[in-house]
Design a protein around this motif. Structure first.
Motif, mmCIF file in Angstrom:
data_model
loop_
_atom_site.group_PDB
_atom_site.id
_atom_site.type_symbol
_atom_site.label_atom_id
_atom_site.label_comp_id
_atom_site.label_asym_id
_atom_site.label_seq_id
_atom_site.Cartn_x
_atom_site.Cartn_y
_atom_site.Cartn_z
ATOM 1 N N SER A 27 47.990 33.257 36.191
ATOM 2 C CA SER A 27 47.434 33.835 37.403
ATOM 3 C C SER A 27 46.784 32.744 38.245
ATOM 4 N N PRO A 28 47.055 32.717 39.564
ATOM 5 C CA PRO A 28 46.389 31.745 40.419
ATOM 6 C C PRO A 28 44.915 32.090 40.641
ATOM 7 N N ALA A 29 44.548 33.352 40.448
ATOM 8 C CA ALA A 29 43.172 33.785 40.658
ATOM 9 C C ALA A 29 42.312 33.580 39.415
ATOM 10 N N GLU A 30 42.912 33.770 38.263
ATOM 11 C CA GLU A 30 42.216 33.598 36.991
ATOM 12 C C GLU A 30 43.070 32.693 36.110
ATOM 13 N N PRO A 31 42.839 31.399 36.125
ATOM 14 C CA PRO A 31 43.699 30.478 35.369
ATOM 15 C C PRO A 31 43.740 30.746 33.869
ATOM 16 N N ASN A 32 42.760 31.497 33.391
ATOM 17 C CA ASN A 32 42.754 31.835 31.969
ATOM 18 C C ASN A 32 43.590 33.076 31.670
ATOM 19 N N LEU A 33 44.258 33.647 32.693
ATOM 20 C CA LEU A 33 45.064 34.851 32.515
ATOM 21 C C LEU A 33 46.537 34.474 32.482
ATOM 22 N N LEU A 34 47.219 34.904 31.447
ATOM 23 C CA LEU A 34 48.608 34.544 31.224
ATOM 24 C C LEU A 34 49.418 35.800 30.962
ATOM 25 N N ALA A 35 50.602 35.899 31.557
ATOM 26 C CA ALA A 35 51.523 37.000 31.272
ATOM 27 C C ALA A 35 52.720 36.431 30.533
#
Length: 92
Positions: A7-15
């Motif tokens: 995620s560009p908004a939350e770099p710690n978020l991965l799909a």
């Protein structure tokens, strides 16, 4: 696994997309799964976060493109393309 997207908004978020038709959204800081996005009827080929990180687009072997609310994991839109696999999605 076919593809991962940050995620560009939350770099710690991965799909992550997989053969089982499920997209998993991971909180890397917490080390846990945040959402499990179900609905695809086959392997999910690709995932992409919108530039603001609020929406996640997925596509797969079932010929569908789906949009998900990244915060809640709720599907908000679906389009089926009969007779073909969808291999890539992107935001413009």
């Amino acid at each position: 696994m076919f593809h991962v997207a940050f995620s560009p908004a939350e770099p710690n978020l991965l799909a992550s997309c997989g053969w089982d038709g499920v997209v998993r959204v991971w909180d890397l800081d917490a080390g846990r799964e945040r959402h499990r996005l179900t609905g695809h009827d086959g392997p999910v080929r690709f995932a992409e976060f919108s530039p603001d990180g609020k929406t996640l687009a997925t596509c797969g072997f079932d010929g569908t493109v789906r949009l998900w609310d990244a915060a809640s994991g709720r599907q908000v839109w679906r389009e089926r393309h009969e007779g073909c696999e969808v291999n890539r999605v992107t935001f413009t």
